[in-house]
Design a protein around this motif. Structure first.
Motif, PDB file in Angstrom:
ATOM      1  N   PHE A 191     -52.584 -37.566 116.216  1.00 16.86           N
ATOM      2  CA  PHE A 191     -52.493 -38.857 116.902  1.00 16.86           C
ATOM      3  C   PHE A 191     -51.259 -39.562 116.341  1.00 16.86           C
ATOM      4  CE2 PHE A 191     -55.484 -42.495 118.428  1.00 16.86           C
ATOM      5  CZ  PHE A 191     -54.571 -42.791 119.427  1.00 16.86           C
ATOM      6  N   ALA A 192     -50.160 -39.562 117.113  1.00 18.59           N
ATOM      7  CA  ALA A 192     -48.875 -40.005 116.582  1.00 18.59           C
ATOM      8  C   ALA A 192     -48.606 -41.459 116.927  1.00 18.59           C
ATOM      9  CB  ALA A 192     -47.755 -39.124 117.120  1.00 18.59           C
ATOM     10  N   GLY A 193     -47.639 -42.033 116.193  1.00 15.55           N
ATOM     11  CA  GLY A 193     -47.098 -43.334 116.550  1.00 15.55           C
ATOM     12  C   GLY A 193     -47.710 -44.513 115.842  1.00 15.55           C
ATOM     13  N   PHE A 194     -47.882 -44.446 114.518  1.00 19.58           N
ATOM     14  CA  PHE A 194     -48.468 -45.555 113.770  1.00 19.58           C
ATOM     15  C   PHE A 194     -47.523 -46.010 112.664  1.00 19.58           C
ATOM     16  CE2 PHE A 194     -52.066 -43.405 115.632  1.00 19.58           C
ATOM     17  CZ  PHE A 194     -52.864 -44.449 116.066  1.00 19.58           C
ATOM     18  N   GLN A 195     -47.522 -47.304 112.404  1.00 26.26           N
ATOM     19  CA  GLN A 195     -46.817 -47.873 111.258  1.00 26.26           C
ATOM     20  C   GLN A 195     -47.762 -48.802 110.519  1.00 26.26           C
ATOM     21  OE1 GLN A 195     -43.086 -49.771 112.010  1.00 26.26           O
ATOM     22  NE2 GLN A 195     -42.247 -48.046 113.173  1.00 26.26           N
ATOM     23  N   GLY A 196     -47.716 -48.720 109.185  1.00 24.00           N
ATOM     24  CA  GLY A 196     -48.588 -49.585 108.383  1.00 24.00           C
ATOM     25  C   GLY A 196     -50.025 -49.121 108.445  1.00 24.00           C
ATOM     26  N   GLY A 197     -50.897 -49.922 107.933  1.00 24.70           N
ATOM     27  CA  GLY A 197     -52.319 -49.606 107.921  1.00 24.70           C
ATOM     28  C   GLY A 197     -53.063 -50.523 106.967  1.00 24.70           C
ATOM     29  N   PRO A 198     -54.376 -50.359 106.844  1.00 30.53           N
ATOM     30  CA  PRO A 198     -55.178 -49.266 107.417  1.00 30.53           C
ATOM     31  C   PRO A 198     -55.589 -49.537 108.857  1.00 30.53           C
ATOM     32  CG  PRO A 198     -56.562 -50.662 106.060  1.00 30.53           C
ATOM     33  CD  PRO A 198     -55.173 -51.222 105.940  1.00 30.53           C
ATOM     34  N   TRP A 199     -56.106 -48.450 109.506  1.00 33.38           N
ATOM     35  CA  TRP A 199     -56.611 -48.492 110.861  1.00 33.38           C
ATOM     36  C   TRP A 199     -58.052 -47.982 110.858  1.00 33.38           C
ATOM     37  CZ3 TRP A 199     -53.108 -50.547 114.286  1.00 33.38           C
ATOM     38  CH2 TRP A 199     -51.777 -50.564 113.869  1.00 33.38           C
ATOM     39  N   CYS A 200     -58.741 -48.185 111.957  1.00 36.35           N
ATOM     40  CA  CYS A 200     -60.056 -47.564 112.137  1.00 36.35           C
ATOM     41  C   CYS A 200     -60.051 -46.811 113.461  1.00 36.35           C
ATOM     42  CB  CYS A 200     -61.189 -48.590 112.075  1.00 36.35           C
ATOM     43  SG  CYS A 200     -61.120 -49.886 113.318  1.00 36.35           S
ATOM     44  N   LEU A 201     -60.791 -45.724 113.505  1.00 35.34           N
ATOM     45  CA  LEU A 201     -60.829 -44.861 114.678  1.00 35.34           C
ATOM     46  C   LEU A 201     -62.227 -44.854 115.289  1.00 35.34           C
ATOM     47  CD1 LEU A 201     -58.884 -41.719 113.355  1.00 35.34           C
ATOM     48  CD2 LEU A 201     -57.954 -43.785 114.416  1.00 35.34           C
ATOM     49  N   GLU A 206     -68.171 -36.232 125.009  1.00 35.13           N
ATOM     50  CA  GLU A 206     -69.343 -36.099 125.861  1.00 35.13           C
ATOM     51  C   GLU A 206     -70.410 -35.252 125.177  1.00 35.13           C
ATOM     52  OE1 GLU A 206     -70.536 -34.675 130.411  1.00 35.13           O
ATOM     53  OE2 GLU A 206     -68.461 -34.564 129.699  1.00 35.13           O
ATOM     54  N   GLY A 207     -71.658 -35.765 125.204  1.00 32.03           N
ATOM     55  CA  GLY A 207     -72.769 -35.036 124.613  1.00 32.03           C
ATOM     56  C   GLY A 207     -72.875 -35.180 123.112  1.00 32.03           C
ATOM     57  N   HIS A 208     -72.093 -36.067 122.513  1.00 31.63           N
ATOM     58  CA  HIS A 208     -72.106 -36.253 121.062  1.00 31.63           C
ATOM     59  C   HIS A 208     -72.156 -37.750 120.732  1.00 31.63           C
ATOM     60  CE1 HIS A 208     -70.391 -32.258 121.645  1.00 31.63           C
ATOM     61  NE2 HIS A 208     -70.815 -31.961 120.432  1.00 31.63           N
ATOM     62  N   ALA A 209     -72.697 -38.061 119.573  1.00 29.18           N
ATOM     63  CA  ALA A 209     -72.783 -39.453 119.131  1.00 29.18           C
ATOM     64  C   ALA A 209     -71.404 -39.949 118.695  1.00 29.18           C
ATOM     65  CB  ALA A 209     -73.777 -39.582 117.975  1.00 29.18           C
ATOM     66  N   ASN A 210     -71.092 -41.192 119.043  1.00 25.45           N
ATOM     67  CA  ASN A 210     -69.830 -41.784 118.629  1.00 25.45           C
ATOM     68  C   ASN A 210     -69.797 -41.959 117.112  1.00 25.45           C
ATOM     69  OD1 ASN A 210     -69.254 -42.034 121.357  1.00 25.45           O
ATOM     70  ND2 ASN A 210     -69.988 -44.141 121.464  1.00 25.45           N
ATOM     71  N   GLN A 211     -68.588 -41.922 116.571  1.00 31.60           N
ATOM     72  CA  GLN A 211     -68.427 -42.153 115.137  1.00 31.60           C
ATOM     73  C   GLN A 211     -67.288 -43.142 114.911  1.00 31.60           C
ATOM     74  OE1 GLN A 211     -70.180 -40.979 112.350  1.00 31.60           O
ATOM     75  NE2 GLN A 211     -71.639 -40.393 113.933  1.00 31.60           N
ATOM     76  N   LEU A 212     -67.506 -44.050 113.958  1.00 35.74           N
ATOM     77  CA  LEU A 212     -66.490 -45.010 113.550  1.00 35.74           C
ATOM     78  C   LEU A 212     -65.944 -44.576 112.196  1.00 35.74           C
ATOM     79  CD1 LEU A 212     -64.973 -47.708 113.877  1.00 35.74           C
ATOM     80  CD2 LEU A 212     -66.924 -48.830 112.794  1.00 35.74           C
ATOM     81  N   ILE A 213     -64.651 -44.281 112.144  1.00 32.64           N
ATOM     82  CA  ILE A 213     -64.005 -43.839 110.908  1.00 32.64           C
ATOM     83  C   ILE A 213     -63.181 -45.002 110.372  1.00 32.64           C
ATOM     84  CG2 ILE A 213     -62.615 -42.042 109.832  1.00 32.64           C
ATOM     85  CD1 ILE A 213     -65.111 -41.044 111.319  1.00 32.64           C
TER      86      ILE A 213
END
Length: 606
Positions: A191-201, A206-213
């Motif tokens: 996943f390209a194109g980031f400057q600085g941080g932190p970020w969360c994802l 489909e068919g899977h539980a969402n995850q917050l990273i």
């Protein structure tokens, strides 16, 4: 900058001083939406999130202006005074760089420079960094197609699974994000194109539980993101006599979340694509008495059949077993508490899902115990080897009522994943007992946990931390092999947290010689009397852990734990037919591993 002016002026620049034109500039005011009067920056940092957002585009000179309405209010003013805000810039890199995707767009947390005149300079780098990783399911299998949304880290609270996008004040101010669809047979992504941080994802497939990273820094080691498979929950709703009902609904909610879904029971109901976890099941009905809401555990990818749920039915107990104990054969014993003890009423297998219903009960007090099947226990000292998982609960059932019970480990107990290894080879199954010594004279030991291993010697147990325990293992006689009982550890304490441990069958041995009080040798020939040639760990006491030794001359006892004291009891018949027994309270300490120590035991006529 003192206060938040009605108009903010600023400029977006590359690090070499050149202008950034056409950039979308967003100012996010941070605070705590749950406490309107609390100044920003007070309390746990994790509770800070956007309470206001303003945006503008930069002109050909990189300049921008933001007119802030009076509605921004004193909280935004106070946030500005504390510099409790966040700038986010979206723009394109010129020219495109090798490590940036074809769109060359970037999302940046820029360097902020405050001018004396109240203006703002936002500085960007011409280098963009990627976020790398792999997305797999709970079985470790790659997920070939998925989506990722990247947000500023300050949006974590608004993105948590128990706070859906559609609810909560923070949902109005989610920051600028980057969205990307990925497709890769190995589940990999860049996943390209980031400057600085932190970020969360926010990762979803489909068919899977969402995850917050959380707390993701671009340009660091690849991430491994696990999306558990969703499951299915289904069953049927019936009336008190098993009749079909109309106008009834079943409601399902994740425990800890205000979000729920419902389905009409006609009389069957079905919930597809349910996130795994602890679910609360309730009913909505107008013609019957609804059941008491209960909880069940949905495992990843599980098809959970709740069976037939009765409304208007009273006198039942709903039971669910913690998933810590699932994956093995379990039985439930239901007993009624009567004067002087327990009256066993029924014993039945526990379904693999860990949820079952006990119906047709009269009012009274009942004890429910979950244990392994009662098989292969010795007739002597059965309490030491009877299944003990610590899953026992008493409940009071009133007339015209139902009770929900969840059986789980004691609070504060830790999970231990263990293995018994037999001289560098995995042989099983074994029965492993964790025994606590009372420390009081004539008081029997207490079995804290007793369970079976798999054929490879593996097991999982829940134990109290820091308590001194004897650890014993027993392998029943089978295939012409004699029964074996060994002490794996004479003074073991579970750690403060979950852990993995391994024990090997010890190798010390005693060579035993029997003599009379006059020093004459007794050959000890003849068969044992009442399983009488025995040794036992002295600290546990004779009746707690008596073990037959092999019938041989000279008598030999092996597989002893080095450094532990053992006591001896032996009965036999001498060559002249005289019965004899060893003198009580004789003890010896096992030698070092791999060594054999001779022990002389005194005998007397029986």
């Amino acid at each position: 900058m003192s206060g938040l002016a009605s108009e903010l002026r600023g400029q977006v620049l590359w690090e070499d001083g050149s202008f950034v034109s056409g950039a979308l500039v967003t100012l996010r005011v941070l605070g705590r939406p749950d406490q309107a009067q609390e100044p920003p920056g007070v309390g746990p940092q994790s509770h800070r999130q956007a309470i206001g957002s303003f945006a503008s585009y930069s002109d050909g000179q990189g300049g921008f202006r933001m007119k802030l309405p009076e509605a921004a209010g004193p909280r935004a003013e106070q946030a500005a005074e504390n510099h409790d805000w966040e700038w986010v810039v979206e723009t394109n890199l010129e020219p495109a760089l090798p490590n940036v995707s074809a769109s060359t767009s970037i999302l940046a947390l820029p360097q902020v420079v405050l001018g004396k005149d109240g203006s703002v300079q936002l500085k960007l780098s011409r280098e963009a960094l990627p976020i790398l990783g792999q997305v797999v399911d709970d079985l470790g299998e790659p997920i070939p197609s998925f989506q990722i949304d990247a947000y500023p880290a300050s949006d974590v609270e608004a993105l948590r699974p128990d706070l859906p996008f559609s609810s909560g004040p923070a949902a109005d101010f989610l920051g600028p994000k980057r969205h990307a669809n990925f497709g890769s047979p190995d589940g990999g992504f860049a996943f390209a194109g980031f400057q600085g941080g932190p970020w969360c994802l926010w990762v979803h497939a489909e068919g899977h539980a969402n995850q917050l990273i959380e707390d993701v820094q671009p340009g660091t080691d690849p991430l491994r993101i696990v999306l558990p498979r969703k499951g299915t929950v289904h069953g049927s709703v019936r009336g008190p006599k098993g009749e079909a009902t109309s106008g009834s609904y079943v409601r399902l909610a994740q425990v800890g979340s205000s979000y729920s879904i419902r389905a009409m029971a006609q009389p069957e109901f079905d919930f597809p694509n349910v996130d795994p976890g602890t679910l609360r099941i309730s009913s909505e009905t107008y013609e019957y008495l609804p059941w008491q809401p209960f909880e069940v555990e949905l495992l990843p990818g599980q098809d959970l059949d709740l069976g037939e749920l009765r409304i208007g039915l009273q006198g039942l107990i709903r039971v669910s077993v913690s998933p810590v104990y699932l994956g093995r054969a379990l039985e439930a014993t239901v007993s009624r508490v009567v004067p002087g003890g327990l009256e066993q009423m029924r014993r039945e297998p526990v379904p693999l899902a860990g949820y079952f219903v006990i119906e047709g009960l009269d009012p009274g007090t009942y004890e429910i115990e979950i244990h392994e099947p009662f098989e292969g226990f010795p007739t002597w000292s059965p309490t030491l080897w009877a299944s003990e998982l610590g899953l026992r609960r008493r409940v009071d059932l009133q007339a015209s009522a139902e009770v929900w019970v969840r059986l789980e480990p004691e609070a504060g107990w830790v999970r231990i994943e263990g293995r018994v290894v037999d001289h560098a080879e995995a042989t099983g199954p074994w029965r492993v007992s964790f025994v606590a010594l009372s420390g009081a004279p004539l008081q029997p030991p207490v079995v804290v946990q007793c369970l079976s291993t798999d054929p490879e010697g593996r097991f999982a147990a829940c134990l109290p931390p820091h308590q001194k325990l004897f650890v014993l293992a027993r392998q029943p006689a089978a295939n012409s092999q004699p029964e074996r009982i060994v002490v794996l550890d004479g003074s073991w304490s579970a750690p403060a947290g979950d852990a993995r441990v391994a024990w090997s069958v010890p190798r010390a041995a005693f060579s035993v010689r029997f003599e009379t009080a006059a020093g004459e040798q007794v050959d000890g020939s003849g068969p044992p009397i009442q399983n009488g040639r025995r040794y036992f760990p002295a600290a546990l006491g004779e009746e707690a852990a008596a073990v037959s030794a092999q019938d041989a001359t000279p008598w030999r006892i092996d597989e002893l734990l080095p450094g532990l004291a053992y006591g001896f009891i032996a009965k036999g018949t001498s060559s002249d037919g005289t019965s004899w027994i060893t003198v009580p309270n004789q003890q010896a300490v096992a030698p070092a591993a791999g060594e054999t120590q001779q022990v002389v035991l005194r005998v007397t006529s029986e």
